[in-house]
Design a protein around this motif. Structure first.
Motif, mmCIF file in Angstrom:
data_model
loop_
_atom_site.group_PDB
_atom_site.id
_atom_site.type_symbol
_atom_site.label_atom_id
_atom_site.label_comp_id
_atom_site.label_asym_id
_atom_site.label_seq_id
_atom_site.Cartn_x
_atom_site.Cartn_y
_atom_site.Cartn_z
ATOM 1 N N GLY A 17 3.760 -0.600 5.876
ATOM 2 C CA GLY A 17 2.559 -1.317 5.446
ATOM 3 C C GLY A 17 1.497 -0.379 4.921
ATOM 4 O O GLY A 17 0.855 -0.652 3.902
ATOM 5 N N ALA B 122 7.473 -5.162 14.678
ATOM 6 C CA ALA B 122 6.591 -5.500 13.560
ATOM 7 C C ALA B 122 5.448 -4.501 13.453
ATOM 8 O O ALA B 122 5.042 -4.115 12.348
ATOM 9 C CB ALA B 122 6.041 -6.912 13.733
ATOM 10 N N GLY C 152 4.904 -2.132 10.357
ATOM 11 C CA GLY C 152 3.641 -2.311 9.653
ATOM 12 C C GLY C 152 2.817 -1.048 9.556
ATOM 13 O O GLY C 152 2.175 -0.795 8.530
ATOM 14 N N SER C 153 2.840 -0.224 10.607
ATOM 15 C CA SER C 153 2.034 1.004 10.582
ATOM 16 C C SER C 153 2.600 2.023 9.605
ATOM 17 O O SER C 153 1.864 2.839 9.048
ATOM 18 C CB SER C 153 1.971 1.616 11.983
ATOM 19 O OG SER C 153 3.269 1.996 12.417
ATOM 20 N N SER D 98 -8.017 -1.569 13.497
ATOM 21 C CA SER D 98 -6.955 -2.248 12.757
ATOM 22 C C SER D 98 -7.476 -3.511 12.078
ATOM 23 O O SER D 98 -7.117 -3.811 10.940
ATOM 24 C CB SER D 98 -5.784 -2.588 13.692
ATOM 25 O OG SER D 98 -6.153 -3.554 14.648
ATOM 26 N N VAL E 66 2.362 -7.083 5.709
ATOM 27 C CA VAL E 66 3.131 -6.191 6.577
ATOM 28 C C VAL E 66 2.225 -5.545 7.624
ATOM 29 O O VAL E 66 2.579 -5.451 8.806
ATOM 30 C CB VAL E 66 3.842 -5.115 5.737
ATOM 31 C CG1 VAL E 66 4.554 -4.111 6.636
ATOM 32 C CG2 VAL E 66 4.846 -5.767 4.789
ATOM 33 N N PHE E 67 1.039 -5.101 7.206
ATOM 34 C CA PHE E 67 0.114 -4.443 8.125
ATOM 35 C C PHE E 67 -0.427 -5.412 9.172
ATOM 36 O O PHE E 67 -0.866 -4.986 10.246
ATOM 37 C CB PHE E 67 -1.053 -3.823 7.342
ATOM 38 C CG PHE E 67 -1.989 -3.021 8.192
ATOM 39 C CD1 PHE E 67 -1.624 -1.763 8.641
ATOM 40 C CD2 PHE E 67 -3.233 -3.515 8.535
ATOM 41 C CE1 PHE E 67 -2.481 -1.017 9.436
ATOM 42 C CE2 PHE E 67 -4.101 -2.778 9.320
ATOM 43 C CZ PHE E 67 -3.727 -1.524 9.769
ATOM 44 N N SER E 68 -0.376 -6.698 8.895
ATOM 45 C CA SER E 68 -0.849 -7.695 9.864
ATOM 46 C C SER E 68 -0.088 -7.606 11.180
ATOM 47 O O SER E 68 -0.604 -7.994 12.236
ATOM 48 C CB SER E 68 -0.707 -9.109 9.288
ATOM 49 O OG SER E 68 -1.571 -9.287 8.191
ATOM 50 N N GLY E 69 1.155 -7.088 11.124
ATOM 51 C CA GLY E 69 1.909 -6.901 12.358
ATOM 52 C C GLY E 69 1.231 -5.926 13.294
ATOM 53 O O GLY E 69 1.255 -6.094 14.522
ATOM 54 N N VAL E 70 0.602 -4.900 12.732
ATOM 55 C CA VAL E 70 -0.138 -3.924 13.535
ATOM 56 C C VAL E 70 -1.343 -4.586 14.188
ATOM 57 O O VAL E 70 -1.616 -4.403 15.380
ATOM 58 C CB VAL E 70 -0.596 -2.736 12.675
ATOM 59 C CG1 VAL E 70 -1.438 -1.763 13.487
ATOM 60 C CG2 VAL E 70 0.598 -2.033 12.061
#
Length: 228
Positions: free
Chosen positions: A129, A121, A125-126, A209, A151-155
């Motif tokens: 995202g 994820a 995401g990186s 982040s 999506v970026f929340s995974g980072v």
């Protein structure tokens, strides 16, 4: 574009913290390389693994500077050339930290298990995202921004769960190096300085982040305006 003035203001605390942490780690790394230890980094890591009964973990030399890491999938502890061969406080401190990850893996340390599961994820995401966020920003598209945020929340999740993993590995390293007599009092102090400085880089990465995510959330909620 993504790197606008408003964004830079949001993440400035993280950038400043990272600069300070990088200065600290370079300074501590250099000082620790001048403090002798009884074993090389590779030998110290092997001693720690043997003491814990971990005979299924290999130790390999890898190229690069500060490229040291533990590979939980292949059960391999990889140490950079200086760390692998040097008999210094810096070398044994970094090697013991990576050995600490092997100990976490062997005991199914919950935060590490969660972090390993979060790797895909975070990678997705990186990359994707970030693209969605940039496109959403350029096109002033809230739907794209929302999807990018999700999506970026995974980072962000990976960075946050990574903190206790890294801090615990450092605490294990400090403790076991003293218990096994690999470092004396001076060496223990140098190890502590190196690992504490390294920990701040993880804090700075997590903060960046989080602040990046909050910045894009503010765009969606109307809390900030896009820079022209």
């Amino acid at each position: 574009m993504m790197m606008n003035f408003g964004y830079l203001l949001w993440v400035a605390p993280a950038f400043l913290l990272m600069m300070w942490a990088q200065f600290r780690i370079r300074s501590a790394y250099g000082r620790g390389m001048e403090v002798p230890a009884s074993l090389s980094g590779a030998a110290a890591a092997q001693h720690i693994l043997d003491s814990a009964g971990l005979d299924n973990v290999a130790i390999e030399m890898t190229e690069g500077v500060m490229s040291d890491h533990y590979d939980p999938r292949h059960k391999v502890l990889r140490l950079s050339r200086d760390v692998y061969s040097s008999r210094t406080a810096t070398a044994v401190g970094i090697a013991a930290h990576e050995a600490g990850h092997a100990l976490q893996d062997a005991t199914n340390y919950a935060p590490m298990t969660i972090r390993n599961l979060a790797v895909p994820a975070a990678q997705f995401g990186s990359g994707f995202g970030g693209i969605l966020l940039m496109l959403g920003f350029i096109m002033a598209s809230k739907p794209l921004l929302i999807v990018g945020i999700v999506v970026f929340s995974g980072v962000v999740f990976f960075q946050l769960v990574n903190l206790p993993v890294e801090i615990d590995a450092s605490n294990r390293a400090k403790r076991v190096l003293t218990q096994l007599g690999i470092v004396d009092a001076d060496g223990a102090g140098a190890v502590r300085s190196v690992l504490n400085a390294a920990a701040w880089t993880y804090v700075a990465g997590a903060l960046e982040s989080v602040l990046t995510l909050l910045y894009y959330v503010s765009l969606v909620t109307g809390g900030s305006r896009r820079e022209e």
